[in-house]
Design an enzyme around this catalytic site. Sequence first.
Site, PDB file in Angstrom:
ATOM      1  N   GLU A   1      28.920  61.266  34.619  1.00  0.00           N
ATOM      2  CA  GLU A   1      27.881  60.626  33.814  1.00  0.00           C
ATOM      3  C   GLU A   1      26.490  61.212  34.023  1.00  0.00           C
ATOM      4  O   GLU A   1      25.697  61.274  33.090  1.00  0.00           O
ATOM      5  CB  GLU A   1      27.842  59.116  34.119  1.00  0.00           C
ATOM      6  CG  GLU A   1      29.091  58.359  33.706  1.00  0.00           C
ATOM      7  CD  GLU A   1      29.235  58.225  32.196  1.00  0.00           C
ATOM      8  OE1 GLU A   1      28.269  58.534  31.470  1.00  0.00           O
ATOM      9  OE2 GLU A   1      30.323  57.816  31.742  1.00  0.00           O
TER      10      GLU A   1
ATOM     11  N   SER B   1      56.026   7.183  36.679  1.00  0.00           N
ATOM     12  CA  SER B   1      55.987   6.254  37.807  1.00  0.00           C
ATOM     13  C   SER B   1      54.724   6.376  38.653  1.00  0.00           C
ATOM     14  O   SER B   1      54.444   5.496  39.474  1.00  0.00           O
ATOM     15  CB  SER B   1      57.208   6.467  38.696  1.00  0.00           C
ATOM     16  OG  SER B   1      58.394   6.093  38.015  1.00  0.00           O
TER      17      SER B   1
END
Length: 690
Positions: free
Chosen positions: A94, A365
């Site tokens: 880069e 339950s």
Amino acid sequence: MPRDTATPPKPRHRLRRLFRLLTVMSVLFVLAACALLGYLYQKDLPPIADDIRSKLLDSRGNVLTTFTTDGRSRDPVTLDQISPLLIQATLAVEDRKFYDHSGFDVRGMGRAVLANLESGDRTQGASTLTQQLARNLYLTHEKTWTRKAKEALYTMQLEMKYSKDEILNMYLNQIYYGHGAYGIEAASRMYFGKAAADLDLAESALLAGIPKGPTYYSPYTHMDNAKKRQRIILAAMTEMGDITEAQATSARLETLSFKPQGEKNTIVAAPYFRDYVRSLAIDSLHISSEELDQGGLNVYTTLDPDMQQAAEEAVDKGMDSASDLETALVSIDPRTGYIKAMVGGKNYRTNQFNHALATTRQPGSSFKPIMYLTALSSKTMTGLSVFNSQPTLFHYDHDRKTYQPKNFGDKYLGEINMRQAIAASDNIYAVNTIMKIGADKVAEMAAKMGVDSPLQQVPSLALGTSPVSPLEMASAFAVIGGGGVKLPATAILRITDANGKLLYEAPQTPGEKVVEPAAAYVLTRLMEGVFESGGTGNRVASFIKRPVAGKTGTTDTDGWMVGFTPELSTAVWVGYDKGRNIATSDGRRAAPIFAQFTEKALANVPPKIFPIPDGVVSVYINPESGKLATSDCPEKELETFISGTEPTEYCDQHGAGGSANPQDGKVVPPAADTKEDHSLWNDIKRWWMN
């Protein structure tokens, strides 16, 4: 003839004037440049997106994440937490002159201009890392001269205000690596499941090539392109002298191991909790979405980072990543009402729906304790109240309707008491209970305990047929664990603006007394039996090394484990999103998740017994007769009651009575002939109770 006296201007005079003009222009240019540089130096850069986003802080005041709607995933790291190979690879491809230029690569720009003139288009660029950072932080990617000019100004400011290492670090934490990952740490964890510091040469070269075209060079979508780009970067690193040719060859031939696409390695911390807090701030506190995105607010929350990590680890371990089965976990401190952990699903990347808030799931339950608390607090029933567990047809609505529940596996236990019914999750006993005390009373109690969902006042309510959310269940059980006091479930403690000014603070409340502490404690003692021998939670009891009370719940589509310690009330749910029935093995995943979370979350907290409030009486009873035990009774069990509801008659089935001391409502058992569990924990409980 008259003589012409006019003389033509000398060339040197014109040159002198031109030199003066050029000198003045140069001075003016230098002065303008100095003025511009001075202006840029003293002018503040625009705030970075992450700086203006509001921050979510955990219970320790540390920043957990930012509020964002762009789906970005960032894990900022310092430069020394990034592999040097990745840094070298990035610079090689880069910006080779990064540490030599002042923000602009003049030679590179010249080469780009010539290439563009030849092609007749702006096909090439020569942006340095600083220019790319300026563009990523403050600008769009449109190709206009206006944007270019702004980019140049921001580039100069960045070079003035930050060192090269700081610029490089900012770049590596901001650059986009595809698939929602911004920054090298997020990318490294997404692609390879490891920290950026641990990247090897082959991995570094591949990742360094992705920002050039995050879609085109993604190994998930275009592996061939990614590998070609990797080879180019390895060649550049060799040319730069960063690596040898042999190292480059070895890296090219290395077989890379990628994480499956879609895994949650790049997701921000506690994403479901973040979304929940965001909705609370907008809907309840009337803070606009724009303020959260752009206002720089600090939102202080109740989330405990260690407990949150324990919750996420328990879910990861307890769920099958290849299955569509979903889950939710939410945990509340019953002493404060503070939400300590929240996991709304198995994988936020693939499913952002927060199941912890879903009010469409039947609790089964696990709802029964709410009903039993109603029965106990009314003092019409105790832990010794007996019903016959057998196939039963119940009539209700003035005998106009009937209801016939069944027990799991068609197993019926005959005459049983409440303790046995809770441990075995007996449905017949539960429906007998709601028929005795009234479904309207149960619904009223649930609402007081924090269940806001509408409940059908029918006998099947006892079996949890009305949908509720995991958050509601954790809140309701926090009332039981908190001694009958309801504290509002709280996620936001306070909010300040960017300058620290207080905008909101959660109100301090002593809580609302829902039931007498004695009733909550008696139910807690009964619910501890769920984790004892014969209880539905017994199979995970060995993982929990502290007092815990809870209740399992299973329906055709849902599996639950809801329970509490003195410090945490936790609800765990598992099921499918599309109403699909769950297998028995699926439903059983909730309890291990609950157990692992509870132990890990409280690893640094010494085990504590549930505090015993006033108004509680413990007596030894004979389990066969349900009466006070005497010295002649072969079996004795310690049972807890709300004062005034304990049995008063002595067992007369085993002789003439024995030594009994009714002082203080307690019966002292004989020293011999007792058949009790002498585990360390039960010995401690017996010592405490006596």
